[in-house]
Design a protein around this motif. Structure first.
Motif, PDB file in Angstrom:
ATOM      1  N   LYS A 114       0.831  -1.202   0.000  1.00  0.00           N
ATOM      2  CA  LYS A 114       0.000   0.000   0.000  1.00  0.00           C
ATOM      3  C   LYS A 114       0.862   1.247   0.000  1.00  0.00           C
ATOM      4  O   LYS A 114       1.854   1.317   0.715  1.00  0.00           O
ATOM      5  CB  LYS A 114      -0.924  -0.015   1.220  1.00  0.00           C
ATOM      6  CG  LYS A 114      -2.035   1.022   1.136  1.00  0.00           C
ATOM      7  CD  LYS A 114      -2.926   0.970   2.355  1.00  0.00           C
ATOM      8  CE  LYS A 114      -3.985   2.061   2.289  1.00  0.00           C
ATOM      9  NZ  LYS A 114      -4.748   2.165   3.537  1.00  0.00           N
ATOM     10  N   ASP A 115       0.473   2.211  -0.823  1.00  0.00           N
ATOM     11  CA  ASP A 115       1.151   3.504  -0.823  1.00  0.00           C
ATOM     12  C   ASP A 115       0.864   4.179   0.517  1.00  0.00           C
ATOM     13  O   ASP A 115      -0.310   4.406   0.856  1.00  0.00           O
ATOM     14  CB  ASP A 115       0.611   4.359  -1.979  1.00  0.00           C
ATOM     15  CG  ASP A 115       1.361   5.666  -2.156  1.00  0.00           C
ATOM     16  OD1 ASP A 115       1.923   6.169  -1.166  1.00  0.00           O
ATOM     17  OD2 ASP A 115       1.386   6.184  -3.286  1.00  0.00           O
ATOM     18  N   ASP A 118      -1.689   7.049   0.558  1.00  0.00           N
ATOM     19  CA  ASP A 118      -3.020   6.901  -0.036  1.00  0.00           C
ATOM     20  C   ASP A 118      -4.152   7.507   0.791  1.00  0.00           C
ATOM     21  O   ASP A 118      -5.141   7.986   0.240  1.00  0.00           O
ATOM     22  CB  ASP A 118      -3.323   5.429  -0.318  1.00  0.00           C
ATOM     23  CG  ASP A 118      -2.791   4.992  -1.686  1.00  0.00           C
ATOM     24  OD1 ASP A 118      -2.323   5.871  -2.443  1.00  0.00           O
ATOM     25  OD2 ASP A 118      -2.851   3.789  -2.002  1.00  0.00           O
ATOM     26  N   SER A 184      -5.169   8.598  -2.947  1.00  0.00           N
ATOM     27  CA  SER A 184      -5.197   7.291  -3.604  1.00  0.00           C
ATOM     28  C   SER A 184      -5.880   7.360  -4.970  1.00  0.00           C
ATOM     29  O   SER A 184      -5.612   6.540  -5.847  1.00  0.00           O
ATOM     30  CB  SER A 184      -5.924   6.262  -2.726  1.00  0.00           C
ATOM     31  OG  SER A 184      -7.311   6.544  -2.651  1.00  0.00           O
TER      32      SER A 184
END
Length: 369
Positions: A114-115, A118, A184
């Motif tokens: 996961k960024d 986001d 995101s």
């Protein structure tokens, strides 16, 4: 050999899911302890972890249940002689197998790295590029497009800095979008946007091509970026341009100059010098954080190549062709013919396609490792 390799990757994935399931159960047990409720910082951290893990755990539990349903249906089929019951069991078996395939894909997506940005709010900077007044007019239209889109999602939009040209165009505009998961989604908008149309000011009726640049930056907290006071010059001045009462009569505008990078930010949208100063610092933090992010992306060239629209700001990402009513996203070879709706903020189809393409590229990358 390839089948064994694929099986090994799947086993690793399910080992990881079992680990996450155990971790989730540990978190739930810890949250029920009275001592944790009294430690607000620990409580918030555990609640965040629980929230992040819940979608994965729920999907994995459903996956395990569907697999159990498949086993039960197969056992019952072996012993069942009634034709009607056998047909019903076969239908249940088919539905469970289909759902297992869907859940496997869903779990792979949920396990993608996961960024960390986001969930953050975003600061968006739009600048007119080639095309003079026409580019400035288009910049204002793209700004309105994002405002309409954000309002449709019930996100708050706040203008931070604007330089207009007096005929409805904007040389530049910077604004913050506050809302869950704003980065995101909007991160895919960074890059060069090109417009092809006959300008209102053009009497010859020739189609012109103009460009604007869009930079989408995650909002940076003070913990993300440390700014040394010695590196900053703060100037206060009278706000310029159109405004309400007091805007042009008090020293409310604030300009920050960051010596190490040469970045200059300016805020005059608020009547209060304190509010303008807060906005200016928020914008400076976002710009400095963005520089660090770009450096990290440059250091991971392969990762950047596998991502859609989160890298090079000079990349031409989209063309808006008014004579044909066409919008084309060049990164994913998507063309849609509803330009009027897009300019009114209906960009979800394009964003969904970008997200899907990004996920697919990452899944391929993950499959190679």
């Amino acid at each position: 050999m390839e089948v064994c390799s694929q099986k090994g990757k799947e086993n690793k994935m399910f080992d990881k899911l079992e680990d996450l399931l155990r971790k989730f159960e540990e978190i739930m047990n810890e949250l029920s302890e009275p001592s944790v409720a009294n430690d607000q910082e620990r409580f918030r951290a555990l609640m965040k972890e629980q929230s992040d893990l819940t979608p994965i755990v729920e999907a994995y539990k459903e996956y395990k249940k569907c697999n159990q349903d498949i086993e039960d249906s197969l056992v019952m089929l072996e012993s069942e002689s009634d034709d009607e019951m056998r047909e019903m069991l076969k239908e249940e078996l088919s539905a469970s197998k289909k759902r297992v395939e869907e859940l496997e894909h869903e779990l792979k997506l949920l396990l993608l790295p996961k960024d960390p940005n986001d969930d953050k709010n975003v600061i968006v900077e739009i600048r007119a590029g080639a095309g003079g007044d026409e580019a400035a007019l288009f910049a204002a239209e793209i700004y309105r497009m994002y405002v309409h889109y954000s309002e449709g999602r019930r996100w708050k939009v706040e203008t931070m800095e604007v330089e207009d040209i007096g005929i409805g165009g904007m040389k530049s505009v910077t604004f913050m979008v506050t809302g869950q998961g704003a980065y995101s989604v909007l991160k895919y908008e960074s890059g060069v946007h090109r417009v092809q149309r006959v300008p209102e000011t053009e009497s010859g009726g020739r189609i012109h091509t103009s460009t604007i640049t869009v930079a989408v930056m995650p909002e940076a907290e003070e913990v993300d970026v440390e700014i040394d006071e010695k590196d900053i010059r703060i100037d206060v001045m009278r706000a310029s341009g159109n405004g309400g009462q007091c805007v042009n009569t008090t020293d409310s505008a604030v300009r920050l100059t960051h010596y190490p990078t040469g970045i200059v930010v300016y805020s005059q949208t608020e009547k209060s010098q304190l509010q303008n100063k807060a906005k200016a610092f928020a914008l400076l933090r976002a710009k400095l954080y963005d520089i660090e992010q770009q450096k990290a992306h440059d250091a991971e060239a392969e990762l950047r190549k596998s991502q859609i629209g989160t890298g090079d700001r000079s990349e031409k990402i989209r063309t808006y062709n008014f004579p044909q009513g066409r919008v084309t996203d060049h990164r994913i070879n998507l063309t849609i013919y509803k330009l009027d709706k897009v300019m009114n903020g209906d960009i979800q189809e394009i964003l969904d396609a970008c997200i899907s393409a990004d996920q697919t590229a990452k899944l391929v990358k993950m499959g190679e490792n």
